[in-house]
Design a protein around this motif. Sequence first.
Motif, mmCIF file in Angstrom:
data_model
loop_
_atom_site.group_PDB
_atom_site.id
_atom_site.type_symbol
_atom_site.label_atom_id
_atom_site.label_comp_id
_atom_site.label_asym_id
_atom_site.label_seq_id
_atom_site.Cartn_x
_atom_site.Cartn_y
_atom_site.Cartn_z
ATOM 1 N N ARG A 280 1.569 10.019 -2.377
ATOM 2 C CA ARG A 280 0.260 10.460 -2.833
ATOM 3 C C ARG A 280 -0.726 10.463 -1.681
ATOM 4 O O ARG A 280 -0.841 9.502 -0.943
ATOM 5 C CB ARG A 280 -0.226 9.536 -3.954
ATOM 6 N N LYS A 281 -1.399 11.562 -1.528
ATOM 7 C CA LYS A 281 -2.359 11.690 -0.431
ATOM 8 C C LYS A 281 -3.725 11.166 -0.862
ATOM 9 O O LYS A 281 -3.921 10.800 -2.012
ATOM 10 C CB LYS A 281 -2.485 13.158 -0.019
ATOM 11 N N LYS A 282 -4.629 11.164 0.108
ATOM 12 C CA LYS A 282 -5.996 10.688 -0.167
ATOM 13 C C LYS A 282 -6.618 11.501 -1.302
ATOM 14 O O LYS A 282 -7.309 10.976 -2.160
ATOM 15 C CB LYS A 282 -6.839 10.823 1.103
ATOM 16 N N ASP A 283 -6.348 12.822 -1.299
ATOM 17 C CA ASP A 283 -6.931 13.681 -2.338
ATOM 18 C C ASP A 283 -6.123 13.657 -3.633
ATOM 19 O O ASP A 283 -6.295 14.516 -4.498
ATOM 20 C CB ASP A 283 -7.078 15.116 -1.806
ATOM 21 N N GLU A 284 -5.218 12.680 -3.758
ATOM 22 C CA GLU A 284 -4.420 12.459 -4.968
ATOM 23 C C GLU A 284 -3.304 13.479 -5.163
ATOM 24 O O GLU A 284 -2.566 13.406 -6.133
ATOM 25 C CB GLU A 284 -5.302 12.402 -6.236
ATOM 26 N N SER A 285 -3.193 14.468 -4.268
ATOM 27 C CA SER A 285 -2.066 15.394 -4.389
ATOM 28 C C SER A 285 -0.857 14.743 -3.720
ATOM 29 O O SER A 285 -1.008 13.786 -2.962
ATOM 30 C CB SER A 285 -2.403 16.726 -3.721
ATOM 31 N N TYR A 286 0.317 15.279 -4.013
ATOM 32 C CA TYR A 286 1.520 14.706 -3.419
ATOM 33 C C TYR A 286 2.028 15.577 -2.276
ATOM 34 O O TYR A 286 1.931 16.791 -2.322
ATOM 35 C CB TYR A 286 2.617 14.550 -4.477
ATOM 36 N N SER B 182 2.821 1.715 -3.251
ATOM 37 C CA SER B 182 2.003 2.190 -4.363
ATOM 38 C C SER B 182 1.728 3.681 -4.279
ATOM 39 O O SER B 182 1.318 4.293 -5.247
ATOM 40 C CB SER B 182 0.679 1.435 -4.379
ATOM 41 N N ARG B 183 1.955 4.260 -3.099
ATOM 42 C CA ARG B 183 1.647 5.679 -2.954
ATOM 43 C C ARG B 183 2.875 6.563 -3.144
ATOM 44 O O ARG B 183 2.769 7.780 -3.183
ATOM 45 C CB ARG B 183 1.000 5.963 -1.585
ATOM 46 N N THR C 178 0.849 -1.190 0.000
ATOM 47 C CA THR C 178 0.000 0.000 0.000
ATOM 48 C C THR C 178 0.883 1.239 0.000
ATOM 49 O O THR C 178 0.678 2.181 -0.741
ATOM 50 C CB THR C 178 -0.889 0.004 1.256
ATOM 51 N N HIS D 141 5.699 8.434 -5.048
ATOM 52 C CA HIS D 141 5.753 9.004 -6.404
ATOM 53 C C HIS D 141 6.651 8.135 -7.288
ATOM 54 O O HIS D 141 7.758 7.795 -6.886
ATOM 55 C CB HIS D 141 6.308 10.428 -6.322
#
Length: 761
Positions: free
Chosen positions: A344-350, A312-313, A309, A315
């Motif tokens: 990558r955060k929950k809101d898809e920003s890094y 995968s997050r 997990t 970058h």
Amino acid sequence: MKDIFEFFYTHSTEGLIITDAEFRILGINPAAEDVFQIAGSTCIGSSLVQTIPFQCIDLTFENIFETLTLEGSWKGRVSHHLPNQTIQLLSCNFYQLRQELSEQTHYAFLFDLISDSKLLSASLLLQQEQYASFLKSLSEGITVQTETSDIILCNPAAERILGLTRDQMLGRSSVDPRWRCIHEDGSPFPGETHPSMVSLGTGLPQRNVVMGVYKPDGDLTWISINSEPIFDNNSAIPTAVITSFNDITELKSIEQSLKKTEERWNFALEGSGLGVWDWNIAKQEIYFSPHCRRILGFEHYELPDDIDTWRSRVHPDDLPVVKAQLIQYLKGQQERFEVEYRVRKKDESYTWVLDRGMVVDIDSNGMARRMIGTHADQQQRKQMEEAERQISQRFKAVFNSMYQFIGIMTPDGLLVDVNEAALAFAGITMQDVVGKPLWEAPWVSYSETIQTQIRQDIARAAKGEFIRHELEIAGKQNDSTIIDFSLKPVRDENGIVTLIIPEGRDIGALKHTEKLLQEANEALAKRAEDLSVSNAELERFAYVASHDLQEPLRTVTMFLELLDARYGAQLDTTGRTYIATVTRAANRMKTLIQDLLQYARIGNDNFTLKSVDSQALVTAVIESFGQTIQETGAKIIVRDLPRLHASETMLYMVFHNLVGNALKYKQGAEPIIEIGYRLEDAHYEFFIKDNGIGIHSNYFDKIFIIFQRLHKKEEYSGTGLGLALCKKIVERHRGTIRVESAPGQGSTFYFTIHKKIKRLH
Ligand code: ATP
Ligand code: MG
């Protein structure tokens, strides 16, 4: 009665044996024959003990019989070996029967078969001596409870752990209110939910249930409980439960202190914005603390605890770097694992994290088994760095765009930074001055005296003094200017001077203008002085002249009158005309001289200022024109007028002249005159409006000059003094006078009187 007994005796499912006082069998009912698999007839008269050698868990026959004899009854459970060696458990009720009449004592032994074979075997097992001693030697507490959860058996360890004696415990059920039990979180542990009750209720074993039990002395004991339900052969409902438990109080306190330590660590780490991870490399298991998830905007329960997990997050651009760093560290090529990367955060920003870790466990081959580490949220730091960068950029922009000369230097005077204005003035670059002392920089190095002064200034500023003085500095190509020079010490939070800000404001141009201004001012002052001298002289002359001229004029007039009186008759018409002409001229001259005198006096005399009711004053003025008003039929409208500070005499003259003119320069019949005022900022502005002949705008200025008239004296009487006098008076009251008019349209004269006049000018 006997029949009923007979019936019960024969048909009861309970076994009944009647003995005499010596416990010899008198009768056995069919149920008892069944239970014990004996024929009643064969054992009448024989001893009960020998016929049915039942056993009790911890009592001997003697004990039982003693109780029965003394107390009249005994209840309990016993076991019995059948001839085929099977064991059966019996629930017993023994009674003493006394027959009053015969005084004979009998005993009734009621046996009920307990059909639960498991309980049976367990109980029987427990009865076996070696097992009993084994039970006694156990450090684990053991209790056996019936289907109603009554404790029927307990071992010494149970007594010790729970702080209760065997007697106190036996017969006590789980729901007995005397138990005071709690959960690990301190909440009450109701009897209905005790593991033994759960096992009885559900038929399921309970494992490692932790319970806090208050001992009678108030001490809290923590126990870990296992409970095992016991079933009847053909029943799904448990008929008993065996419970075993360990004292884990000590363990618990260690665990608690460990938990506290861990909590503290977590608190400290989370408080400092660090997430913690714990990676079991061998098992490929990873634990992420709640903050690890929070950094990514997840709730603590949202993201699964697994390495993929996380991976995968990361970058994609950063993943190889992270892997390389980890491998290098694990290979021992790098002292620490520390890498900054984007996730990558929950809101898809890094967001940026700083990942740091270390191996805490290795296997026998020296391979890492476990790693722990932290995640630090770098987003804020990155943002702050960006903000700082922007601030310093802005600062630099301001610093350089200032016209002022400004710099930064160390307390010992070495230049750290200089703005572009200062560099441009000297035609130099930053490299020429940075790191060098200010006194050696081209602005001041032209003079040794200045250099010495600058060194002294810096020494004082380094001690915290604010220095400021004018300084002449040199620029490129022999250029120079004067600056308002200052040295401002900058202190840190401890009050120590860490920087000095040298600053210079070019005041060369200002100085030049100042000089010109001063010169101009001086010239002006001189002129004003000259003027006031000549003015005063002129006025004094006019006064003296007019005063002195009166005397000879009086003589002329007097002798003209005498000449006319005495010799008039002797003269011819021409002669008398001459005398008349001379007399008129003399009179006119007299008026002129008087006017001149009055005018001169206005400029010189010190009239007193006082509070004047202008309304009353105007009324008096109007009254003085009573006759003219009557003759012309003039209408004078007077609006409300104020009380003000002024010279009463002078103000009277102004109104007298203006009202006089308005009446004099009328047009047609019935002149209408309006008098009023309005409040200006610092003045009262009075007006006198007429509907007379009006004045052409060409003459608006001329009429205020002394003896300037627009009409011949034959048309309108007067000398042309009135308005000049008004102007002078108004000006002495720091006011102005003006006219608005047009020929044939009437005229309005406005004059102001300063509100806060202290003295006449
Ligand atoms: P004095 O006031 O000395 O008797 P005067 O009235 O002629 O003489 P001022 O009061 O100074 O002198 O006025 C100057 C001239 O301005 C007057 O001769 C007249 O022509 C003109 N003037 C003054 N007031 C008015 C008015 N209200 N309407 C039209 N013309 C006026
Ligand atoms: Mg006049």
